[in-house]
Motif scaffolding. Structure first.
Motif, PDB file in Angstrom:
ATOM      1  N   CYS A 136       0.841  -1.197   0.000  1.00 17.44           N
ATOM      2  CA  CYS A 136       0.000   0.000   0.000  1.00 17.44           C
ATOM      3  C   CYS A 136       0.872   1.242   0.000  1.00 17.44           C
ATOM      4  N   ALA A 164       1.925   1.254   6.106  1.00 17.65           N
ATOM      5  CA  ALA A 164       2.576   0.140   5.406  1.00 17.65           C
ATOM      6  C   ALA A 164       4.069   0.402   5.222  1.00 17.65           C
ATOM      7  N   LEU A 212       4.938  -1.822   9.483  1.00 25.12           N
ATOM      8  CA  LEU A 212       4.628  -3.242   9.322  1.00 25.12           C
ATOM      9  C   LEU A 212       5.873  -4.071   9.053  1.00 25.12           C
ATOM     10  N   LEU A 219      -0.814  -6.343   7.893  1.00 27.34           N
ATOM     11  CA  LEU A 219      -1.286  -5.567   6.756  1.00 27.34           C
ATOM     12  C   LEU A 219      -1.839  -4.249   7.261  1.00 27.34           C
ATOM     13  N   CYS A 220      -1.733  -3.208   6.453  1.00 27.53           N
ATOM     14  CA  CYS A 220      -2.386  -1.951   6.817  1.00 27.53           C
ATOM     15  C   CYS A 220      -3.891  -2.123   6.622  1.00 27.53           C
TER      16      CYS A 220
END
Length: 124
Positions: free
Chosen positions: A77, A82, A86, A94-95
């Motif tokens: 993303c 992101a 992460l 995950l975002c």
């Protein structure tokens, strides 16, 4: 968060995706599982899906945020979360934009547009 745990040989994300595909909708059990795995990110993703903010164009999938639009491609993303927060090696991290895309695809809730996002961006 899940920390990359695997259940029955699949990741936690794959597990809730299968639950969604089987149900064809966001059930209370699926919502509980998504928020258990992803916390606030999961809740924000569910909200975005409920508000029809996941747009599929010919070239990109876009999640419409409250201030910007974010391009999601293969779980990657364009958002700052992101980019900075992460762990890339953990498939369950995950975002919220990427989670929203997975949810929307699993239940058929993607708003499809037969046009190129790159062309739409020129008008924004």
């Amino acid at each position: 968060m899940s920390g990359g745990r695997q259940f029955r040989g699949v990741t936690a994300v794959e597990e809730w995706e299968q639950v969604l595909r089987d149900a064809g909708e966001l059930t209370p059990a699926a919502v509980e599982r998504i928020t258990a795995v992803h916390g606030d990110r999961g809740a924000r993703a569910i909200e975005a899906v409920g508000e029809d903010r996941i747009k599929e164009y010919r070239d990109f999938t876009v999640v419409v945020g409250h201030e910007e639009e974010y391009i999601v491609e293969d779980d990657g993303c364009t958002c700052k979360d992101a980019e900075f927060n992460l762990e890339a090696a953990d498939p369950d991290q995950l975002c919220w934009h990427a989670i929203a895309v997975r949810i929307a695809r699993a239940i058929g809730a993607v708003d499809e547009h037969d046009m190129w996002y790159s062309e739409v961006r020129e008008f924004i």
